[in-house]
Design a protein around this motif. Structure first.
Motif, PDB file in Angstrom:
ATOM      1  N   LEU A 154       0.817  -1.215   0.000  1.00  0.00           N
ATOM      2  CA  LEU A 154       0.000   0.000   0.000  1.00  0.00           C
ATOM      3  C   LEU A 154       0.853   1.268   0.000  1.00  0.00           C
ATOM      4  O   LEU A 154       0.455   2.282  -0.577  1.00  0.00           O
ATOM      5  N   LEU A 155       2.000   1.217   0.624  1.00  0.00           N
ATOM      6  CA  LEU A 155       2.857   2.393   0.688  1.00  0.00           C
ATOM      7  C   LEU A 155       3.496   2.723  -0.662  1.00  0.00           C
ATOM      8  O   LEU A 155       3.602   3.896  -1.026  1.00  0.00           O
ATOM      9  N   ASP A 156       3.929   1.708  -1.408  1.00  0.00           N
ATOM     10  CA  ASP A 156       4.612   1.985  -2.676  1.00  0.00           C
ATOM     11  C   ASP A 156       4.550   0.775  -3.607  1.00  0.00           C
ATOM     12  O   ASP A 156       5.534   0.047  -3.751  1.00  0.00           O
ATOM     13  N   PRO A 157       3.410   0.558  -4.261  1.00  0.00           N
ATOM     14  CA  PRO A 157       3.268  -0.606  -5.138  1.00  0.00           C
ATOM     15  C   PRO A 157       4.338  -0.704  -6.231  1.00  0.00           C
ATOM     16  O   PRO A 157       4.879  -1.786  -6.460  1.00  0.00           O
ATOM     17  N   PRO A 158       4.708   0.396  -6.919  1.00  0.00           N
ATOM     18  CA  PRO A 158       5.714   0.266  -7.978  1.00  0.00           C
ATOM     19  C   PRO A 158       7.097  -0.159  -7.472  1.00  0.00           C
ATOM     20  O   PRO A 158       7.873  -0.737  -8.227  1.00  0.00           O
ATOM     21  N   ALA A 159       7.389   0.081  -6.213  1.00  0.00           N
ATOM     22  CA  ALA A 159       8.678  -0.364  -5.667  1.00  0.00           C
ATOM     23  C   ALA A 159       8.725  -1.881  -5.561  1.00  0.00           C
ATOM     24  O   ALA A 159       9.799  -2.484  -5.627  1.00  0.00           O
ATOM     25  N   ILE A 160       7.568  -2.512  -5.409  1.00  0.00           N
ATOM     26  CA  ILE A 160       7.490  -3.965  -5.292  1.00  0.00           C
ATOM     27  C   ILE A 160       7.316  -4.606  -6.661  1.00  0.00           C
ATOM     28  O   ILE A 160       7.917  -5.631  -6.960  1.00  0.00           O
ATOM     29  N   ASN A 161       6.496  -3.994  -7.496  1.00  0.00           N
ATOM     30  CA  ASN A 161       6.275  -4.506  -8.843  1.00  0.00           C
ATOM     31  C   ASN A 161       6.235  -3.318  -9.806  1.00  0.00           C
ATOM     32  O   ASN A 161       5.204  -2.669  -9.959  1.00  0.00           O
ATOM     33  N   PRO A 162       7.357  -3.024 -10.457  1.00  0.00           N
ATOM     34  CA  PRO A 162       7.417  -1.858 -11.351  1.00  0.00           C
ATOM     35  C   PRO A 162       6.411  -1.902 -12.494  1.00  0.00           C
ATOM     36  O   PRO A 162       6.101  -0.868 -13.076  1.00  0.00           O
ATOM     37  N   ARG A 163       5.856  -3.069 -12.799  1.00  0.00           N
ATOM     38  CA  ARG A 163       4.902  -3.188 -13.900  1.00  0.00           C
ATOM     39  C   ARG A 163       3.457  -3.019 -13.455  1.00  0.00           C
ATOM     40  O   ARG A 163       2.542  -3.094 -14.269  1.00  0.00           O
ATOM     41  N   THR A 164       3.235  -2.760 -12.181  1.00  0.00           N
ATOM     42  CA  THR A 164       1.868  -2.599 -11.698  1.00  0.00           C
ATOM     43  C   THR A 164       1.248  -1.316 -12.243  1.00  0.00           C
ATOM     44  O   THR A 164       1.945  -0.321 -12.477  1.00  0.00           O
ATOM     45  N   ALA A 165      -0.051  -1.345 -12.419  1.00  0.00           N
ATOM     46  CA  ALA A 165      -0.782  -0.139 -12.816  1.00  0.00           C
ATOM     47  C   ALA A 165      -1.123   0.713 -11.597  1.00  0.00           C
ATOM     48  O   ALA A 165      -1.518   1.867 -11.740  1.00  0.00           O
ATOM     49  N   MET A 166      -0.952   0.153 -10.400  1.00  0.00           N
ATOM     50  CA  MET A 166      -1.284   0.897  -9.184  1.00  0.00           C
ATOM     51  C   MET A 166      -0.174   1.912  -8.888  1.00  0.00           C
ATOM     52  O   MET A 166       0.998   1.551  -8.783  1.00  0.00           O
ATOM     53  N   PRO A 167      -0.544   3.155  -8.745  1.00  0.00           N
ATOM     54  CA  PRO A 167       0.465   4.193  -8.496  1.00  0.00           C
ATOM     55  C   PRO A 167       0.912   4.206  -7.039  1.00  0.00           C
ATOM     56  O   PRO A 167       0.280   3.612  -6.170  1.00  0.00           O
TER      57      PRO A 167
END
Length: 124
Positions: A84-97
């Motif tokens: 929840l804090l930083d989705p792209p840091a965990i999965n750079p391909r996520t659409a969740m900002p």
């Protein structure tokens, strides 16, 4: 015989005490309010939180029953907070900002989403 294992009586994949945010200083009722205030329902359907019918992201009901979060993290309250804090840091391909949430906000949202009571639309 095989379909009998798919019923609603199956146990949760993570213990309810862990799923409910035990160990976190979290407030599931506040988490429910934050989901509405922060606009999570613009992309996700969340049982018990009013919002538009949305199919951008996955529905977040019965999250406590899932083995993995976003398909990449074991389903624990700590990992949900990280997501929840930083989705792209965990999965750079996520659409969740990146959400801009504070840690306490993410903990409260995680406590709601991972609570069996919250998943049924009742304030825990």
């Amino acid at each position: 015989v095989m379909t009998g294992a798919c019923g609603e009586s199956r146990p949760p994949l993570s213990p309810p005490a862990l799923a409910a945010g035990k160990g976190l200083d979290a407030d599931p009722a506040r988490g429910r309010r934050l989901i509405a205030e922060r606009g999570c329902v613009a992309c996700h359907t969340v049982t018990g939180v009013r919002g538009p019918a949305s199919n951008v992201g996955p529905p977040l009901h019965e999250l406590w029953r899932q083995a993995y979060l976003a398909g990449v993290l074991p389903n624990t309250s700590d990992d949900l907070v990280r997501w929840l804090l930083d989705p792209p840091a965990i999965n750079p391909r996520t659409a969740m900002p990146a959400t801009g949430l504070q840690k306490a906000d993410a903990e409260d949202i995680a406590a709601f989403l991972l609570s069996p009571d919250g998943a049924r639309g009742r304030a825990p």
